[in-house]
Design an enzyme around this catalytic site. Structure first.
Site, PDB file in Angstrom:
ATOM      1  CB  CYS A 274      -0.956  -0.005   1.175  1.00 26.49           C
ATOM      2  SG  CYS A 274      -0.126  -0.202   2.754  1.00 26.49           S
TER       3      CYS A 274
HETATM    4  P1  NAD Z   1     -10.094  -5.223  -1.924  1.00 28.58           P
HETATM    5  O1  NAD Z   1     -10.670  -3.935  -1.506  1.00 28.58           O
HETATM    6  O2  NAD Z   1     -10.450  -5.782  -3.230  1.00 28.58           O
HETATM    7  O3  NAD Z   1     -10.470  -6.367  -0.863  1.00 28.58           O
HETATM    8  C1  NAD Z   1     -10.126  -6.263   0.502  1.00 28.58           C
HETATM    9  C2  NAD Z   1     -10.970  -7.227   1.299  1.00 28.58           C
HETATM   10  O4  NAD Z   1     -12.325  -6.821   1.248  1.00 28.58           O
HETATM   11  C3  NAD Z   1     -10.950  -8.659   0.808  1.00 28.58           C
HETATM   12  O5  NAD Z   1     -10.878  -9.513   1.930  1.00 28.58           O
HETATM   13  C4  NAD Z   1     -12.286  -8.794   0.101  1.00 28.58           C
HETATM   14  O6  NAD Z   1     -12.785 -10.108   0.058  1.00 28.58           O
HETATM   15  C5  NAD Z   1     -13.171  -7.933   0.974  1.00 28.58           C
HETATM   16  N1  NAD Z   1     -14.383  -7.423   0.349  1.00 28.58           N
HETATM   17  C6  NAD Z   1     -14.626  -7.196  -0.964  1.00 28.58           C
HETATM   18  N2  NAD Z   1     -15.858  -6.656  -1.129  1.00 28.58           N
HETATM   19  C7  NAD Z   1     -16.386  -6.530   0.105  1.00 28.58           C
HETATM   20  C8  NAD Z   1     -17.620  -6.028   0.603  1.00 28.58           C
HETATM   21  N3  NAD Z   1     -18.556  -5.518  -0.201  1.00 28.58           N
HETATM   22  N4  NAD Z   1     -17.844  -6.059   1.931  1.00 28.58           N
HETATM   23  C9  NAD Z   1     -16.910  -6.527   2.770  1.00 28.58           C
HETATM   24  N5  NAD Z   1     -15.719  -7.030   2.359  1.00 28.58           N
HETATM   25  C10 NAD Z   1     -15.457  -7.024   1.053  1.00 28.58           C
HETATM   26  O7  NAD Z   1      -8.512  -5.054  -1.756  1.00 28.58           O
HETATM   27  P2  NAD Z   1      -7.391  -6.083  -2.210  1.00 28.58           P
HETATM   28  O8  NAD Z   1      -7.359  -6.083  -3.709  1.00 28.58           O
HETATM   29  O9  NAD Z   1      -7.545  -7.358  -1.471  1.00 28.58           O
HETATM   30  O10 NAD Z   1      -6.070  -5.388  -1.644  1.00 28.58           O
HETATM   31  C11 NAD Z   1      -5.360  -4.397  -2.304  1.00 28.58           C
HETATM   32  C12 NAD Z   1      -5.743  -3.041  -1.748  1.00 28.58           C
HETATM   33  O11 NAD Z   1      -5.479  -3.002  -0.342  1.00 28.58           O
HETATM   34  C13 NAD Z   1      -4.917  -1.906  -2.340  1.00 28.58           C
HETATM   35  O12 NAD Z   1      -5.757  -0.834  -2.612  1.00 28.58           O
HETATM   36  C14 NAD Z   1      -3.955  -1.562  -1.205  1.00 28.58           C
HETATM   37  O13 NAD Z   1      -3.470  -0.248  -1.254  1.00 28.58           O
HETATM   38  C15 NAD Z   1      -4.800  -1.810  -0.020  1.00 28.58           C
HETATM   39  N6  NAD Z   1      -3.969  -1.986   1.176  1.00 28.58           N
HETATM   40  C16 NAD Z   1      -3.932  -0.977   2.099  1.00 28.58           C
HETATM   41  C17 NAD Z   1      -3.124  -1.088   3.225  1.00 28.58           C
HETATM   42  C18 NAD Z   1      -3.047   0.022   4.245  1.00 28.58           C
HETATM   43  O14 NAD Z   1      -2.543  -0.207   5.335  1.00 28.58           O
HETATM   44  N7  NAD Z   1      -3.514   1.212   3.948  1.00 28.58           N
HETATM   45  C19 NAD Z   1      -2.368  -2.247   3.419  1.00 28.58           C
HETATM   46  C20 NAD Z   1      -2.435  -3.261   2.461  1.00 28.58           C
HETATM   47  C21 NAD Z   1      -3.247  -3.115   1.341  1.00 28.58           C
END
Ligand code: NAD
Length: 488
Positions: A274
């Site tokens: 991230c």
């Molecule tokens: P994502 O938003 O696609 O999914 C994250 C999680 O949310 C997954 O477990 C997914 O199954 C769940 N999810 C999806 N739809 C949902 C809903 N409607 N309700 C509840 N849960 C739901 O993200 P990703 O592709 O898994 O991860 C990458 C993203 O994470 C990037 O944008 C990255 O920047 C971010 N990230 C942020 C940090 C931070 O600390 N700021 C750290 C790591 C990753």
């Protein structure tokens, strides 16, 4: 009633191996009923977990750390399959165990400091003390980029605060859960207050409907949906979202240091972090020399293929992500960017890989400068004055972190404080990871909402403050009111 196997099969999610592109794992998400039952059982175990006190909770987490280290090879092997990365996966269980131990040591003093005791400044006979009341049940929803660590970064302080926790890791990288849960089961008091449920968006939505607070780490678009659902339920949503982190390199910066810091910050873990560096602003006086040296350094790196033990750049964990990064590169080139090294992703052995890619002549009209990339791409833009660099760095909807490399730490800090970002690395990049238990930082703009998820606030955000207020003096009669005005 037993579920019809064909209905169950329909719910099953295929999991793709990032190195082969083949489905080699499946998860069957729990039903709505099963999630509700898990949450009910966690809630009923939580009060005992809270009552034993923080020292006993810390001791349980210490024992879990030992159990994780006992099975570190199995956990690392599963995370290696989840991520396609060997070295980072191999180090991951020890990193987690160290985090558990450090939090266990720190938690008692953090909880003690959270409780206030004192006297009313309005009526001296009235005293108060704080009773810290943890949320009963915290829900954690985590992403795929560092599957093990991300699933526990919020859960560990929540547990030490006295909460029970239900964790929904990403369905993209869930293999680590089985070996991890085996270690958890060997610490029964902890196993009764922590549960993993594996599934996709639907499981996430069900989880939100059953908990008292949500910690979400993921993309801005999903974060918005999660926050809306939490808003409807009026429960807190702690959001850690995406970034588009800028790095500013000034004319006086040490060139070698700047190149090394930018390169590491941009391509570590294939850029799937991230707080990766995703935009680089370099003073025009050193721009060309910086780019030449950066390109040279990129070309000295090797893909982590075919031998998983060699090379530096692993596969994309999510094939869809590679396509998105390719699209951003195409868009940039169509709009006039110059590709200096690297380029679009390639399929090797079924996995999607990308060489470190440098783009110059980029502008803020391009997706590569506006949208999160999550790949090993380094777009470099020249600037004339420091004011211009600051303006460009702040021209983003994200505000996760940033970096400044200048002549001195002082000069870097003078620029750093002008940046709209929660964590600013000076004379280096991506230093956030090193201060997880120590510093405090918020995510600015659309990169997140809520108190700091690092430092003491990471724990205190799970404690609701109950004020116990006593009056040692005579009880005021209604007629006496006017001596003080209770506010509320
Ligand atoms: P994502 O938003 O696609 O999914 C994250 C999680 O949310 C997954 O477990 C997914 O199954 C769940 N999810 C999806 N739809 C949902 C809903 N409607 N309700 C509840 N849960 C739901 O993200 P990703 O592709 O898994 O991860 C990458 C993203 O994470 C990037 O944008 C990255 O920047 C971010 N990230 C942020 C940090 C931070 O600390 N700021 C750290 C790591 C990753």
């Amino acid at each position: 009633m037993k579920e019809d196997p064909s209905v169950r099969a329909k719910r099953t999610i295929d999991v793709v191996n990032p190195r082969t592109g083949c489905v080699d794992y499946h998860v069957t998400p729990p039903t709505k009923r099963e999630i509700a039952d898990v949450c009910a059982s966690l809630r009923s175990a939580q009060s005992a977990w809270c009552d034993v006190g923080v020292e006993a909770r810390a001791a349980a987490l210490m024992r879990w750390a030992d159990e994780i280290m006992r099975d570190h090879a199995q956990i690392a092997a599963a995370e290696c399959l989840d991520t396609g990365r060997y070295r980072l996966a191999a180090e991951s269980p020890a990193g987690l165990a160290a985090t558990l131990r450090a939090w266990a040591v720190k938690a008692p003093s953090v909880i003690e400091a959270a409780a206030l005791e004192g006297r009313s400044s309005a009526v001296t006979t009235i005293g108060f003390r704080t009773n810290c009341v943890p949320f009963e049940l915290v829900g954690v929803i985590s992403p795929w980029n560092f599957p093990l660590a991300m699933s526990l970064v919020d859960a560990v302080p929540a547990l030490l605060a006295g909460c029970a926790v239900i964790i929904k890791p990403s369905e993209v990288a869930p293999r680590f859960v089985e070996p991890l849960v085996r270690t958890l089961e060997r610490v029964p008091e902890l196993a009764s207050v922590v549960r993993y449920v594996v599934g996709g968006a639907e499981t996430g939505r069900e989880l939100i409907d059953n908990v008292d607070a949500v910690c979400f780490t993921g993309s801005v678009s999903t974060g918005r949906r999660v926050a809306e659902q939490c808003g409807r339920r009026l429960i807190p949503a702690f959001m850690e979202l995406g970034g588009k982190d800028p790095a500013i390199v000034t004319a006086e910066a040490d060139l070698e240091r700047a190149v090394a810091a930018v390169l590491r910050g941009a391509v570590f873990a294939t850029g799937q972090m991230c707080f990766s560096v995703e935009r680089v602003y370099v003073s025009e006086s050193i721009h060309d020399a910086f780019v030449d040296r950066l390109v040279e350094s990129c070309e000295a790196l090797a893909l982590n293929y075919p031998d998983i033990h060699r090379g530096h750049i692993g596969p994309f964990i999510l094939p869809r992500q590679a396509a998105l990064v390719d699209e951003q590169i195409d868009d940039a080139i169509e709009r006039g960017a110059r590709l200096r090294t690297g380029g679009k992703s390639q399929i090797l052995g079924g996995g999607r890989y990308m060489r470190p890619t440098v783009l110059t002549d980029v502008t803020h009209d391009m997706k590569i400068m506006r949208e999160e990339t999550f790949g090993p791409v380094i777009p470099v833009m020249r600037y004339g004055s420091v004011d211009e660099a600051v303006r460009l760095a702040n021209d983003s909807m994200f505000g996760l972190s940033a970096a400044v490399i200048a002549a001195t730490e002082r000069a870097a800090a003078d620029i750093g404080v002008r940046l709209h970002a929660g964590g600013v690395s000076l004379q280096d990049t991506t230093l956030n990871g090193a201060v997880l238990r120590d510093a405090e930082k918020n995510s600015f703009k659309q990169s997140g909402i809520g108190p700091s998820r690092i430092g003491s606030s990471a724990l205190t955000r799970f404690l609701r403050k109950q004020a116990l207020i006593t009056n040692a003096g005579s009880c005021a009669a209604l007629q006496d009111l006017g001596e003080y005005q209770p506010n509320g």
